[in-house]
Design a protein around this motif. Structure first.
Motif, PDB file in Angstrom:
ATOM      1  N   GLU A 412      52.699  37.797  40.296  1.00 24.95           N
ATOM      2  CA  GLU A 412      51.999  36.651  40.880  1.00 24.95           C
ATOM      3  C   GLU A 412      51.125  35.934  39.859  1.00 24.95           C
ATOM      4  O   GLU A 412      51.035  34.704  39.870  1.00 24.95           O
ATOM      5  CB  GLU A 412      51.180  37.124  42.085  1.00 24.95           C
ATOM      6  N   ASP A 413      50.501  36.680  38.967  1.00 25.87           N
ATOM      7  CA  ASP A 413      49.683  36.044  37.930  1.00 25.87           C
ATOM      8  C   ASP A 413      50.528  35.162  37.025  1.00 25.87           C
ATOM      9  O   ASP A 413      50.092  34.072  36.614  1.00 25.87           O
ATOM     10  CB  ASP A 413      48.966  37.114  37.090  1.00 25.87           C
ATOM     11  N   VAL A 414      51.719  35.601  36.694  1.00 26.51           N
ATOM     12  CA  VAL A 414      52.619  34.791  35.863  1.00 26.51           C
ATOM     13  C   VAL A 414      53.067  33.540  36.619  1.00 26.51           C
ATOM     14  O   VAL A 414      53.053  32.428  36.086  1.00 26.51           O
ATOM     15  CB  VAL A 414      53.836  35.624  35.409  1.00 26.51           C
ATOM     16  N   LEU A 415      53.448  33.706  37.878  1.00 25.90           N
ATOM     17  CA  LEU A 415      53.891  32.559  38.670  1.00 25.90           C
ATOM     18  C   LEU A 415      52.781  31.527  38.836  1.00 25.90           C
ATOM     19  O   LEU A 415      53.012  30.317  38.745  1.00 25.90           O
ATOM     20  CB  LEU A 415      54.380  33.023  40.038  1.00 25.90           C
ATOM     21  N   ASP A 416      51.554  32.015  39.064  1.00 23.64           N
ATOM     22  CA  ASP A 416      50.430  31.099  39.287  1.00 23.64           C
ATOM     23  C   ASP A 416      50.059  30.313  38.027  1.00 23.64           C
ATOM     24  O   ASP A 416      49.325  29.313  38.115  1.00 23.64           O
ATOM     25  CB  ASP A 416      49.207  31.875  39.785  1.00 23.64           C
ATOM     26  N   SER A 417      50.539  30.747  36.876  1.00 23.63           N
ATOM     27  CA  SER A 417      50.277  30.001  35.639  1.00 23.63           C
ATOM     28  C   SER A 417      51.167  28.764  35.509  1.00 23.63           C
ATOM     29  O   SER A 417      50.909  27.901  34.671  1.00 23.63           O
ATOM     30  CB  SER A 417      50.494  30.905  34.418  1.00 23.63           C
ATOM     31  N   HIS A 418      52.200  28.672  36.337  1.00 23.28           N
ATOM     32  CA  HIS A 418      53.096  27.498  36.306  1.00 23.28           C
ATOM     33  C   HIS A 418      52.378  26.312  36.941  1.00 23.28           C
ATOM     34  O   HIS A 418      51.821  26.435  38.034  1.00 23.28           O
ATOM     35  CB  HIS A 418      54.394  27.807  37.052  1.00 23.28           C
ATOM     36  N   PRO A 419      52.370  25.154  36.300  1.00 25.60           N
ATOM     37  CA  PRO A 419      51.602  24.009  36.831  1.00 25.60           C
ATOM     38  C   PRO A 419      52.070  23.521  38.196  1.00 25.60           C
ATOM     39  O   PRO A 419      51.300  22.868  38.904  1.00 25.60           O
ATOM     40  CB  PRO A 419      51.789  22.933  35.760  1.00 25.60           C
ATOM     41  N   ALA A 420      53.299  23.833  38.585  1.00 26.45           N
ATOM     42  CA  ALA A 420      53.814  23.348  39.868  1.00 26.45           C
ATOM     43  C   ALA A 420      53.591  24.342  40.999  1.00 26.45           C
ATOM     44  O   ALA A 420      53.849  24.019  42.162  1.00 26.45           O
ATOM     45  CB  ALA A 420      55.315  23.032  39.760  1.00 26.45           C
ATOM     46  N   ILE A 421      53.100  25.552  40.692  1.00 24.09           N
ATOM     47  CA  ILE A 421      52.934  26.591  41.700  1.00 24.09           C
ATOM     48  C   ILE A 421      51.482  26.628  42.172  1.00 24.09           C
ATOM     49  O   ILE A 421      50.572  26.886  41.387  1.00 24.09           O
ATOM     50  CB  ILE A 421      53.337  27.976  41.162  1.00 24.09           C
ATOM     51  N   ALA A 422      51.278  26.381  43.464  1.00 23.77           N
ATOM     52  CA  ALA A 422      49.938  26.454  44.041  1.00 23.77           C
ATOM     53  C   ALA A 422      49.580  27.884  44.426  1.00 23.77           C
ATOM     54  O   ALA A 422      48.461  28.339  44.204  1.00 23.77           O
ATOM     55  CB  ALA A 422      49.838  25.545  45.261  1.00 23.77           C
ATOM     56  N   GLU A 423      50.539  28.589  45.022  1.00 20.96           N
ATOM     57  CA  GLU A 423      50.330  29.978  45.441  1.00 20.96           C
ATOM     58  C   GLU A 423      51.650  30.717  45.337  1.00 20.96           C
ATOM     59  O   GLU A 423      52.730  30.117  45.404  1.00 20.96           O
ATOM     60  CB  GLU A 423      49.834  30.058  46.883  1.00 20.96           C
ATOM     61  N   VAL A 425      53.611  34.881  46.049  1.00 22.88           N
ATOM     62  CA  VAL A 425      53.540  36.271  46.488  1.00 22.88           C
ATOM     63  C   VAL A 425      54.841  36.952  46.086  1.00 22.88           C
ATOM     64  O   VAL A 425      55.919  36.351  46.152  1.00 22.88           O
ATOM     65  CB  VAL A 425      53.311  36.376  48.014  1.00 22.88           C
ATOM     66  N   ALA A 426      54.719  38.189  45.633  1.00 28.10           N
ATOM     67  CA  ALA A 426      55.881  39.004  45.296  1.00 28.10           C
ATOM     68  C   ALA A 426      55.907  40.219  46.215  1.00 28.10           C
ATOM     69  O   ALA A 426      54.875  40.866  46.427  1.00 28.10           O
ATOM     70  CB  ALA A 426      55.821  39.443  43.839  1.00 28.10           C
ATOM     71  N   VAL A 427      57.063  40.524  46.769  1.00 27.21           N
ATOM     72  CA  VAL A 427      57.211  41.660  47.684  1.00 27.21           C
ATOM     73  C   VAL A 427      58.512  42.380  47.372  1.00 27.21           C
ATOM     74  O   VAL A 427      59.392  41.853  46.687  1.00 27.21           O
ATOM     75  CB  VAL A 427      57.217  41.207  49.167  1.00 27.21           C
ATOM     76  N   GLY A 428      58.623  43.588  47.904  1.00 31.58           N
ATOM     77  CA  GLY A 428      59.862  44.326  47.779  1.00 31.58           C
ATOM     78  C   GLY A 428      60.861  43.884  48.839  1.00 31.58           C
ATOM     79  O   GLY A 428      60.503  43.706  50.005  1.00 31.58           O
ATOM     80  N   VAL A 429      62.107  43.678  48.416  1.00 30.61           N
ATOM     81  CA  VAL A 429      63.182  43.291  49.347  1.00 30.61           C
ATOM     82  C   VAL A 429      64.327  44.289  49.186  1.00 30.61           C
ATOM     83  O   VAL A 429      64.512  44.878  48.117  1.00 30.61           O
ATOM     84  CB  VAL A 429      63.673  41.851  49.072  1.00 30.61           C
ATOM     85  N   ILE A 440      60.263  36.744  45.770  1.00 26.52           N
ATOM     86  CA  ILE A 440      59.047  35.934  45.628  1.00 26.52           C
ATOM     87  C   ILE A 440      59.097  34.746  46.586  1.00 26.52           C
ATOM     88  O   ILE A 440      60.161  34.199  46.870  1.00 26.52           O
ATOM     89  CB  ILE A 440      58.847  35.425  44.186  1.00 26.52           C
ATOM     90  N   ALA A 441      57.939  34.385  47.086  1.00 25.68           N
ATOM     91  CA  ALA A 441      57.764  33.164  47.877  1.00 25.68           C
ATOM     92  C   ALA A 441      56.694  32.333  47.191  1.00 25.68           C
ATOM     93  O   ALA A 441      55.651  32.872  46.790  1.00 25.68           O
ATOM     94  CB  ALA A 441      57.361  33.491  49.310  1.00 25.68           C
ATOM     95  N   VAL A 442      56.951  31.048  47.036  1.00 26.04           N
ATOM     96  CA  VAL A 442      56.014  30.181  46.324  1.00 26.04           C
ATOM     97  C   VAL A 442      55.710  28.940  47.150  1.00 26.04           C
ATOM     98  O   VAL A 442      56.532  28.479  47.942  1.00 26.04           O
ATOM     99  CB  VAL A 442      56.557  29.756  44.939  1.00 26.04           C
ATOM    100  N   VAL A 443      54.497  28.421  46.955  1.00 27.62           N
ATOM    101  CA  VAL A 443      54.068  27.149  47.542  1.00 27.62           C
ATOM    102  C   VAL A 443      53.959  26.141  46.397  1.00 27.62           C
ATOM    103  O   VAL A 443      53.303  26.424  45.386  1.00 27.62           O
ATOM    104  CB  VAL A 443      52.716  27.286  48.262  1.00 27.62           C
ATOM    105  N   ILE A 444      54.614  24.993  46.548  1.00 26.39           N
ATOM    106  CA  ILE A 444      54.621  23.986  45.495  1.00 26.39           C
ATOM    107  C   ILE A 444      53.386  23.103  45.612  1.00 26.39           C
ATOM    108  O   ILE A 444      53.017  22.657  46.708  1.00 26.39           O
ATOM    109  CB  ILE A 444      55.894  23.115  45.568  1.00 26.39           C
ATOM    110  N   ARG A 445      52.744  22.859  44.475  1.00 21.50           N
ATOM    111  CA  ARG A 445      51.569  22.012  44.441  1.00 21.50           C
ATOM    112  C   ARG A 445      51.960  20.569  44.777  1.00 21.50           C
ATOM    113  O   ARG A 445      52.986  20.076  44.299  1.00 21.50           O
ATOM    114  CB  ARG A 445      50.928  22.072  43.054  1.00 21.50           C
ATOM    115  N   PRO A 446      51.175  19.882  45.610  1.00 20.53           N
ATOM    116  CA  PRO A 446      51.486  18.488  45.961  1.00 20.53           C
ATOM    117  C   PRO A 446      51.651  17.616  44.713  1.00 20.53           C
ATOM    118  O   PRO A 446      50.880  17.730  43.752  1.00 20.53           O
ATOM    119  CB  PRO A 446      50.270  18.049  46.787  1.00 20.53           C
ATOM    120  N   GLY A 447      52.679  16.771  44.739  1.00 21.31           N
ATOM    121  CA  GLY A 447      52.921  15.863  43.623  1.00 21.31           C
ATOM    122  C   GLY A 447      53.765  16.447  42.514  1.00 21.31           C
ATOM    123  O   GLY A 447      54.046  15.761  41.523  1.00 21.31           O
ATOM    124  N   HIS A 448      54.184  17.705  42.655  1.00 21.49           N
ATOM    125  CA  HIS A 448      55.021  18.343  41.640  1.00 21.49           C
ATOM    126  C   HIS A 448      56.417  18.609  42.184  1.00 21.49           C
ATOM    127  O   HIS A 448      56.603  18.815  43.384  1.00 21.49           O
ATOM    128  CB  HIS A 448      54.400  19.673  41.183  1.00 21.49           C
TER     129      HIS A 448
END
Length: 499
Positions: A412-423, A425-429, A440-448
């Motif tokens: 999650e720390d790596v994903l959150d460093s991406h400028p387009a990722i607002a939030e 979460v990583a889980v086991g599947v 992983i599930a991600v929320v895209i930052r508005p405008g990206h």
């Protein structure tokens, strides 16, 4: 000793000093103590085994907390946001209780519980009416000050017990009596059924800081109240801080020049969010507080100087401390252990164990303490070489891929460093090949624009290694949180199970 002592000391030292501001009324410490003494008589007369608060934050919360303490009856703040079936089950478990707040719902859900029901207004009126003739005599009890139901996932919530000695151990070990200036004010906006809400009341009263209570969090109202009451201190969870920052960046104005300190906790704080907060509030001291219900609140702190040093540092190891929860309190012993109970050295991940006077580790059903008094928190984490504690999620959240333990937090720390990722979460599947794989599930930052799956996989592989690369990727509008800012990973896992 009884936690009522905290309020009595404040009332003796400054009876006319304002102790609480709520719903347009100002209560002095003398008035609060008198009402709590009256509440103790009301509670004793009701003949109930518990005092249950089924309500938002109000003056009824501290008066019921200290009144119950004086009456020798456990205080049980209930989560009014629960579904009827779940709340009805909790009401049955504390019957017969003196129930304060939503009496219609309590009667509907547990009519045969033998409860004594008070609306908020009726309870306050009864407490004040009984205050004049109240003796203030401490009744004998079983030593339990509060019973807090932990949030259940697949099983029924456990009833965590906090004795007077646990709560006093925390307050007396961390707060100096009457240490606040008369103008200092603490904005309390966390729900009353959470340990953070209880500890905020007790620590503010013992320091004699004016409590400014916001019954239900809303960012614009938080900003207005903080400005109007010239609030000096506040506690928020990460999701609250994110909404406050969003409103300020959207142009909502509030004079927060009096705001000296913001403490946060209750959930994972994304590094990007705390960096935005530090930039927006350059003169405000930030403190990350990590604790649990079973430990009577905070057991580790990342203090203001730690924040400033990490934020200004170009050293990656020092900068990384913004993602830690700081060092254990001086009154707390803390160890990281592996699955066999072996204490691990710095840098190695395992389960966090704690010990100290404030640590209860006791449930109505059983005690979780080992023979030497250590409590297994079920939180995973590690200590760096300087003793800073880093959390890696719940021990049960660890992803086991082909026998390798993977911390969701590092992904999650790596994903959150991406400028387009607002939030994120990583889980086991479920995985046929590995037994469990990363989703992983991600929320895209508005405008990206949405990053491609290949881009996200490459980002993780380059920064971590191939075993951390997700097999499943989902883009969602928002991640599921509870009201205290805790990410509900089980709901994310269920999303992947159903898709």
């Amino acid at each position: 000793m009884n936690i009522f002592l905290l309020l009595q000391m404040a009332a003796d030292a400054g009876p006319d000093r304002v102790g609480l501001v709520c719903d347009g009324r100002r209560w002095t410490y003398g008035e609060l103590a008198a009402a709590a003494r009256g509440a103790a008589d009301v509670i004793t007369g009701a003949g109930c085994t518990h005092v249950a608060l089924l309500d938002e934050s109000s003056a009824a919360a501290p008066i019921a907390l200290f009144g119950a303490a004086l009456a020798g009856v456990p205080y049980v703040p209930l989560n009014y946001r629960l579904a009827d079936e779940d709340l009805g089950a909790l009401l049955a478990r504390v019957a017969p209780a003196c129930v304060i707040g939503d009496v219609a719902r309590a009667e509907r859900l547990n009519a045969d519980g033998g409860h004594k029901l008070f609306t908020r207004e009726a309870f306050l009126e009864a407490a004040e009416a009984a205050a004049e003739g109240a003796s203030g005599e401490e009744r004998e009890g079983e030593g339990i000050a509060a019973q807090i139901f932990t949030s259940g996932t697949t099983a029924a919530p456990k009833a965590a017990l906090l004795r007077h000695s646990n709560l006093l151990g925390y307050i007396l070990g961390t707060v100096d009596f009457m240490s606040a200036d008369e103008d200092d004010a603490q904005l309390v906006c966390v729900p009353p059924y959470h340990i953070a809400g209880i500890s905020a009341l007790m620590s503010s009263i013992y320091s004699m800081r004016r409590i400014v209570m916001l019954p239900a969090f809303e960012p614009d109202e938080w900003l207005r109240l903080a400005a109007d009451e010239k609030v000096s201190n506040a506690f928020v969870v990460p999701t609250m801080l994110a909404r406050i920052i969003e409103r300020m960046e959207a142009g909502v104005e509030a004079d927060l020049s009096s705001l000296q300190s913001i403490a946060y906790g209750g959930g994972r704080m994304p590094p990007e969010l705390i960096e935005r907060a530090l930039a927006l509030f350059p003169e405000t001291n930030f403190t990350n507080a990590y604790g649990l219900t079973e430990t009577s609140s905070t057991i580790a702190l990342l203090g203001p100087e730690d924040h400033r040093t990490a934020f200004a540092s170009s050293d990656p190891a020092v900068r990384a401390r913004l993602g830690s929860v700081g060092r254990p309190l001086p009154t707390i012993e803390l160890e990281i252990r592996d699955e066999d109970g072996k204490v691990l050295p710095a840098g190695e991940r395992g389960e966090i164990y704690v010990r100290g006077e404030q640590v209860s580790g006791e449930y109505r059903e059983r005690s979780a303490l080992d023979a030497e008094g250590w409590f297994p928190t079920r939180d995973a984490g590690w200590l760096d070489a300087d003793g800073y504690l880093f959390l890696a999620g719940r021990a049960d959240d660890v992803i086991v891929r082909g026998g390798e333990n993977i911390s969701p937090g590092e992904i999650e720390d790596v994903l959150d460093s991406h400028p387009a990722i607002a939030e994120s979460v990583a889980v086991g599947v479920p995985s046929v090949e590995w037994g469990e794989a990363v989703g992983i599930a991600v929320v895209i930052r508005p405008g990206h624009e949405r990053p491609s799956d290949d881009e996200l996989k490459a980002l993780i592989k380059d920064r971590l290694r191939s075993s951390r690369v997700p097999e499943r990727i989902a883009v969602v509008d928002e991640l599921p949180y509870n009201e205290m800012g805790k990410l509900l990973r089980r709901q994310v896992r269920a999303m992947f199970q159903d898709s």
